[in-house]
Design a protein around this motif. Structure first.
Motif, PDB file in Angstrom:
ATOM      1  N   TRP A 196       0.820  -1.206   0.000  1.00  0.00           N
ATOM      2  CA  TRP A 196       0.000   0.000   0.000  1.00  0.00           C
ATOM      3  C   TRP A 196       0.861   1.266   0.000  1.00  0.00           C
ATOM      4  CZ3 TRP A 196      -4.321  -0.493  -2.038  1.00  0.00           C
ATOM      5  CH2 TRP A 196      -5.110  -1.609  -1.841  1.00  0.00           C
ATOM      6  N   GLY A 197       2.069   1.175   0.491  1.00  0.00           N
ATOM      7  CA  GLY A 197       2.990   2.309   0.374  1.00  0.00           C
ATOM      8  C   GLY A 197       3.305   2.612  -1.078  1.00  0.00           C
ATOM      9  N   ALA A 198       3.494   1.530  -1.861  1.00  0.00           N
ATOM     10  CA  ALA A 198       3.729   1.719  -3.295  1.00  0.00           C
ATOM     11  C   ALA A 198       2.489   2.300  -3.970  1.00  0.00           C
ATOM     12  CB  ALA A 198       4.115   0.391  -3.937  1.00  0.00           C
ATOM     13  N   ILE A 199       1.319   1.829  -3.580  1.00  0.00           N
ATOM     14  CA  ILE A 199       0.076   2.362  -4.144  1.00  0.00           C
ATOM     15  C   ILE A 199      -0.077   3.841  -3.783  1.00  0.00           C
ATOM     16  CG2 ILE A 199      -2.445   2.220  -4.057  1.00  0.00           C
ATOM     17  CD1 ILE A 199      -1.144  -0.017  -5.670  1.00  0.00           C
ATOM     18  N   CYS A 200       0.222   4.194  -2.543  1.00  0.00           N
ATOM     19  CA  CYS A 200       0.133   5.607  -2.144  1.00  0.00           C
ATOM     20  C   CYS A 200       1.123   6.462  -2.919  1.00  0.00           C
ATOM     21  CB  CYS A 200       0.380   5.740  -0.641  1.00  0.00           C
ATOM     22  SG  CYS A 200      -0.985   5.143   0.340  1.00  0.00           S
ATOM     23  N   GLY A 201       2.247   5.870  -3.290  1.00  0.00           N
ATOM     24  CA  GLY A 201       3.212   6.593  -4.111  1.00  0.00           C
ATOM     25  C   GLY A 201       2.664   6.937  -5.483  1.00  0.00           C
ATOM     26  N   LEU A 202       1.666   6.191  -5.912  1.00  0.00           N
ATOM     27  CA  LEU A 202       1.041   6.462  -7.205  1.00  0.00           C
ATOM     28  C   LEU A 202      -0.075   7.511  -7.129  1.00  0.00           C
ATOM     29  CD1 LEU A 202       0.798   2.804  -8.540  1.00  0.00           C
ATOM     30  CD2 LEU A 202       2.433   4.562  -9.187  1.00  0.00           C
ATOM     31  N   CYS A 203      -0.276   8.074  -5.960  1.00  0.00           N
ATOM     32  CA  CYS A 203      -1.344   9.077  -5.804  1.00  0.00           C
ATOM     33  C   CYS A 203      -1.156  10.262  -6.744  1.00  0.00           C
ATOM     34  CB  CYS A 203      -1.411   9.563  -4.362  1.00  0.00           C
ATOM     35  SG  CYS A 203      -2.196   8.386  -3.268  1.00  0.00           S
ATOM     36  N   ALA A 204       0.070  10.631  -7.023  1.00  0.00           N
ATOM     37  CA  ALA A 204       0.319  11.740  -7.953  1.00  0.00           C
ATOM     38  C   ALA A 204      -0.214  11.395  -9.336  1.00  0.00           C
ATOM     39  CB  ALA A 204       1.804  12.046  -8.018  1.00  0.00           C
ATOM     40  N   VAL A 205      -0.075  10.136  -9.717  1.00  0.00           N
ATOM     41  CA  VAL A 205      -0.599   9.706 -11.013  1.00  0.00           C
ATOM     42  C   VAL A 205      -2.116   9.630 -10.969  1.00  0.00           C
ATOM     43  CG1 VAL A 205      -0.607   7.805 -12.688  1.00  0.00           C
ATOM     44  CG2 VAL A 205       1.510   8.444 -11.538  1.00  0.00           C
ATOM     45  N   TRP A 206      -2.640   9.121  -9.841  1.00  0.00           N
ATOM     46  CA  TRP A 206      -4.094   9.006  -9.711  1.00  0.00           C
ATOM     47  C   TRP A 206      -4.773  10.359  -9.819  1.00  0.00           C
ATOM     48  CZ3 TRP A 206      -4.924   5.359  -4.925  1.00  0.00           C
ATOM     49  CH2 TRP A 206      -4.528   4.081  -5.268  1.00  0.00           C
ATOM     50  N   SER A 207      -4.114  11.401  -9.321  1.00  0.00           N
ATOM     51  CA  SER A 207      -4.749  12.716  -9.356  1.00  0.00           C
ATOM     52  C   SER A 207      -4.982  13.200 -10.786  1.00  0.00           C
ATOM     53  CB  SER A 207      -3.918  13.729  -8.579  1.00  0.00           C
ATOM     54  OG  SER A 207      -2.659  13.910  -9.200  1.00  0.00           O
ATOM     55  N   ALA A 208      -4.250  12.640 -11.733  1.00  0.00           N
ATOM     56  CA  ALA A 208      -4.475  12.998 -13.135  1.00  0.00           C
ATOM     57  C   ALA A 208      -5.817  12.479 -13.634  1.00  0.00           C
ATOM     58  CB  ALA A 208      -3.344  12.464 -14.004  1.00  0.00           C
ATOM     59  N   PHE A 209      -6.359  11.466 -12.946  1.00  0.00           N
ATOM     60  CA  PHE A 209      -7.621  10.862 -13.365  1.00  0.00           C
ATOM     61  C   PHE A 209      -8.802  11.327 -12.530  1.00  0.00           C
ATOM     62  CE2 PHE A 209      -4.286   7.827 -14.536  1.00  0.00           C
ATOM     63  CZ  PHE A 209      -4.522   7.744 -15.899  1.00  0.00           C
ATOM     64  N   VAL A 210      -8.636  12.410 -11.791  1.00  0.00           N
ATOM     65  CA  VAL A 210      -9.690  12.870 -10.900  1.00  0.00           C
ATOM     66  C   VAL A 210     -10.975  13.225 -11.665  1.00  0.00           C
ATOM     67  CG1 VAL A 210      -9.051  15.314 -10.837  1.00  0.00           C
ATOM     68  CG2 VAL A 210     -10.106  14.259  -8.848  1.00  0.00           C
ATOM     69  N   ASP A 211     -10.849  13.649 -12.901  1.00  0.00           N
ATOM     70  CA  ASP A 211     -12.046  13.973 -13.690  1.00  0.00           C
ATOM     71  C   ASP A 211     -12.716  12.726 -14.243  1.00  0.00           C
ATOM     72  OD1 ASP A 211     -11.606  16.647 -13.236  1.00  0.00           O
ATOM     73  OD2 ASP A 211     -10.409  16.895 -15.061  1.00  0.00           O
ATOM     74  N   ILE A 212     -11.968  11.644 -14.350  1.00  0.00           N
ATOM     75  CA  ILE A 212     -12.496  10.412 -14.933  1.00  0.00           C
ATOM     76  C   ILE A 212     -13.095   9.490 -13.878  1.00  0.00           C
ATOM     77  CG2 ILE A 212     -11.868   8.358 -16.260  1.00  0.00           C
ATOM     78  CD1 ILE A 212      -9.567  10.054 -17.451  1.00  0.00           C
ATOM     79  N   MET A 213     -12.400   9.359 -12.737  1.00  0.00           N
ATOM     80  CA  MET A 213     -12.834   8.437 -11.681  1.00  0.00           C
ATOM     81  C   MET A 213     -13.656   9.180 -10.638  1.00  0.00           C
ATOM     82  SD  MET A 213      -9.334   6.265 -11.197  1.00  0.00           S
ATOM     83  CE  MET A 213     -10.030   5.036 -10.138  1.00  0.00           C
ATOM     84  N   PRO A 214     -14.747   8.569 -10.178  1.00  0.00           N
ATOM     85  CA  PRO A 214     -15.556   9.213  -9.139  1.00  0.00           C
ATOM     86  C   PRO A 214     -14.843   9.221  -7.784  1.00  0.00           C
ATOM     87  CG  PRO A 214     -16.496   7.098  -9.765  1.00  0.00           C
ATOM     88  CD  PRO A 214     -15.327   7.340 -10.665  1.00  0.00           C
ATOM     89  N   LEU A 215     -15.231  10.150  -6.947  1.00  0.00           N
ATOM     90  CA  LEU A 215     -14.605  10.318  -5.637  1.00  0.00           C
ATOM     91  C   LEU A 215     -14.741   9.065  -4.773  1.00  0.00           C
ATOM     92  CD1 LEU A 215     -13.169  12.143  -3.627  1.00  0.00           C
ATOM     93  CD2 LEU A 215     -15.410  13.018  -2.954  1.00  0.00           C
ATOM     94  N   TRP A 216     -15.848   8.325  -4.894  1.00  0.00           N
ATOM     95  CA  TRP A 216     -16.046   7.149  -4.050  1.00  0.00           C
ATOM     96  C   TRP A 216     -14.993   6.078  -4.315  1.00  0.00           C
ATOM     97  CZ3 TRP A 216     -16.865   2.363  -6.066  1.00  0.00           C
ATOM     98  CH2 TRP A 216     -17.298   2.287  -7.382  1.00  0.00           C
ATOM     99  N   VAL A 217     -14.385   6.055  -5.494  1.00  0.00           N
ATOM    100  CA  VAL A 217     -13.327   5.089  -5.786  1.00  0.00           C
ATOM    101  C   VAL A 217     -12.100   5.401  -4.935  1.00  0.00           C
ATOM    102  CG1 VAL A 217     -11.760   4.240  -7.568  1.00  0.00           C
ATOM    103  CG2 VAL A 217     -14.155   4.655  -8.121  1.00  0.00           C
ATOM    104  N   PHE A 218     -11.728   6.665  -4.850  1.00  0.00           N
ATOM    105  CA  PHE A 218     -10.599   7.061  -4.029  1.00  0.00           C
ATOM    106  C   PHE A 218     -10.887   6.812  -2.540  1.00  0.00           C
ATOM    107  CE2 PHE A 218      -9.969   9.608  -7.856  1.00  0.00           C
ATOM    108  CZ  PHE A 218      -8.658   9.259  -8.155  1.00  0.00           C
TER     109      PHE A 218
END
Length: 68
Positions: free
Chosen positions: A23-45
């Motif tokens: 999960w530390g590695a997944i949290c490291g990808l948060c910067a990438v995930w933020s690029a998809f904030v318009d595509i993915m709904p908030l409940w997924v995060f």
């Protein structure tokens, strides 16, 4: 508070450590995930955050073989 006997030998076998690393590695990808904030709904995060906490907390309380 003391460390587990021979903690260096068993550290990577402990599920709590494995989950924390994963999960530390997944949290490291948060910067990438933020690029998809318009595509993915908030409940997924939000669901991902709850899943991370629950899996790490669960691994901490489960008895893990080889740590007696």
């Amino acid at each position: 508070m003391t460390l587990i006997d021979e903690w260096r030998a068993v550290a990577l076998r402990l599920w709590s450590i494995r989950l924390a690393l994963f999960w530390g590695a997944i949290c490291g990808l948060c910067a990438v995930w933020s690029a998809f904030v318009d595509i993915m709904p908030l409940w997924v995060f939000a669901s991902g955050s709850v899943l991370m906490f629950a899996s790490i907390a669960g691994a901490r309380v489960l008895k893990q073989p080889g740590t007696e």
